[in-house]
Design an enzyme around this catalytic site. Structure first.
Site, PDB file in Angstrom:
ATOM      1  N   ALA A  96       1.174  -0.960   0.216  1.00 54.13           N
ATOM      2  CA  ALA A  96      -0.137  -0.139   0.146  1.00 54.13           C
ATOM      3  C   ALA A  96       0.989   1.097   0.074  1.00 54.13           C
ATOM      4  O   ALA A  96       1.748   1.130  -0.197  1.00 54.13           O
ATOM      5  CB  ALA A  96      -0.562  -0.291   1.256  1.00 54.13           C
ATOM      6  N   LYS A  97       0.469   2.276  -0.350  1.00 53.71           N
ATOM      7  CA  LYS A  97       0.917   3.702  -0.390  1.00 53.71           C
ATOM      8  C   LYS A  97      -0.556   4.758   0.293  1.00 53.71           C
ATOM      9  O   LYS A  97      -0.861   4.399  -0.547  1.00 53.71           O
ATOM     10  CB  LYS A  97       1.557   3.931  -1.237  1.00 53.71           C
ATOM     11  CG  LYS A  97       3.200   4.735  -1.479  1.00 53.71           C
ATOM     12  CD  LYS A  97       4.028   4.541  -0.678  1.00 53.71           C
ATOM     13  CE  LYS A  97       5.291   4.915  -0.154  1.00 53.71           C
ATOM     14  NZ  LYS A  97       6.458   3.907   0.112  1.00 53.71           N
TER      15      LYS A  97
END
Ligand code: NAD
Length: 424
Positions: free
Chosen positions: A113-114
């Site tokens: 994720a980011k």
């Protein structure tokens, strides 16, 4: 291939375009079918939020924030939060995918994720940063969670911001939840060894590569671009293992000494000089460009993305490149570097020591116990070495370079896990 086109990336030398072109090559070599290709390529979830924040002047400013969960096939999503003016959803999407591959290469049970907020942290007061971070956390209450999505610092954020995130999340849940975020201050459930972890992993990778290339560390030379968290500890640890670090650099320029830079002195100078090496004695001044083309055994780009491109790749004279930074080599430079016979230890392998110790932080938080530095270093070194060996063996099996081999290891792991568990 018949797949949904990702958002357009305008610049061909853009690091995100670079990442995707390598993904495509590895997927093709593995014979991934169209269905699986789309499953791996398209993010699971993308959230965009508007965050109204009262600024110090009393006016309300609305910031745009993102969180992209690329994959949860291997486990809860994991990835940093970036505060920068350049943040946009396309960039966050690609960085989220990068996290999936990185976690898969080092075999830790996380997806990718980011997150990001378009803002300029250098122009914001601590109070404004705190209100922004808390607003972002509140808007992500249903996204974050120790078993769902575990954020961490990235450009423009650090332990202070992670402490605010943990506090806001904990308040909303009516209990202290340390494991919702990593990269916290040591006193608040952070892990020993996290600060040096990425530079340490870079060193483990470099030493493993030297062994394969039959280079004796005690006779080897190195040049390191970037003297921040990654570069500084890589320099110190390579020096400790007998390597002569002939050059280091930062935003102020490069510093060269054929006999070796006194790394301890450089670290002390930097600490007393506002975090930069400007004015450091005991070395000749060179440019960052010159540093990249030094005839050393090991080149460690540990500053920023896209510093080795098709423009300067022909000038590189190092025997190996160990990518401390994310995306320091553009895809257009890959073939040139390959043709020159330079071994590249790619970012998703070489700098994965950071996420590995973040994982240890989460594990310690969950068992409510603190490990010693000795245990953390021993375990992270083993994970990094095992990952190196696996990628090396894959490069031999498929007769490809280490970068492509790392993508093959990662994509193969995520794809085969998906086949067992099915969709989630
Ligand atoms: P940092 O801010 O601590 O250090 C960056 C260093 O690069 C500084 O010395 C800075 O002066 C120098 N620099 C900046 N622009 C430069 C330029 N144009 N030319 C030469 N030097 C320049 O950052 P960091 O945490 O060390 O991260 C460096 C790279 O490593 C980034 O690409 C980051 O994404 C990647 N990375 C970091 C970690 C981590 O744990 N910190 C983990 C994985 C990857």
């Amino acid at each position: 291939m018949n797949y949904i086109e990702p958002a357009p990336i305008k610049d061909k030398e853009n690091p995100l375009a670079s990442m995707m072109s390598r993904f495509d090559k590895a997927a093709e070599l593995l014979g991934i079918n169209d269905e699986m290709y789309n499953i791996l390529k398209i993010p699971r979830r993308q959230i965009t939020v508007g965050l109204p924040v009262t600024m110090d002047n009393g006016k309300i400013k609305v910031f745009e924030g993102y969180r992209v969960i690329h994959s949860t096939i291997l486990g809860p999503a994991k990835g940093g939060i970036r505060f920068d003016m350049g943040v946009n959803i396309d960039e966050v999407r690609a960085l989220a995918a990068w996290m999936t591959w990185k976690c898969a290469v080092v075999d830790i049970p996380y997806g990718g994720a980011k997150g990001g907020i378009m803002c300029n942290p250098r122009e914001m007061s601590a109070g404004e940063m705190e209100r922004l971070m808390r607003a972002y956390t509140l808007s992500m209450l249903d996204v974050f969670g120790p078993d769902k999505d575990i954020p961490a610092p990235d450009m423009g954020t650090g332990p202070r911001e992670m402490a605010w995130l943990m506090d806001e999340y904990s308040k909303a849940n009516g209990m202290t939840v340390h494991a919702v975020v990593t990269g916290k201050p040591l006193v608040l459930g952070g892990s020993l060894g996290r600060t040096e972890a990425t530079g340490r992993g870079v060193t483990v990778s470099a030493l493993a590569a030297m062994e394969k290339m039959r280079i004796n560390p005690y006779k080897a030379t190195a040049a390191i671009q970037g003297f921040g968290n990654v570069g500084m500890y890589a320099a110190a640890l390579l020096h400790e293992r007998g390597v002569t670090v002939q050059a280091v650099s930062d935003i102020s320029g490069g510093y060269f000494n054929e006999k070796g830079i006194d790394i301890e002195a450089a670290m002390q100078y930097r600490a007393a000089n506002g975090g930069v090496l400007e004015g450091f004695k005991g070395a000749d001044l060179i440019s960052n460009e010159e540093l990249l083309s030094l005839a050393v055994d090991v080149l460690v780009p540990a500053a920023k993305e896209d510093v080795i491109t098709q423009e300067n790749a022909r000038e590189i004279r190092a025997k190996m490149i160990v990518e401390g930074a994310n995306g320091p080599t553009s895809a257009n430079a890959d073939d040139i570097i390959n043709d020159k016979g330079i071994m590249v230890i790619p970012d998703i392998l070489a700098n994965a020591g950071g996420v590995t110790v973040s994982y240890f932080e989460w594990v310690q938080n969950r068992i409510g116990y603190k490990w010693t530095l000795e245990r953390i270093n021993r375990r992270s070194d083993r994970i990094m070495k095992d990952a190196f060996d696996k990628v090396y063996a894959t490069s031999q099996k498929y007769q490809v370079n280490m970068r492509l081999a790392a993508y093959i290891v990662a994509i193969d792991k995520v794809a085969s896990t998906y086949q067992y568990r099915g969709g989630y």
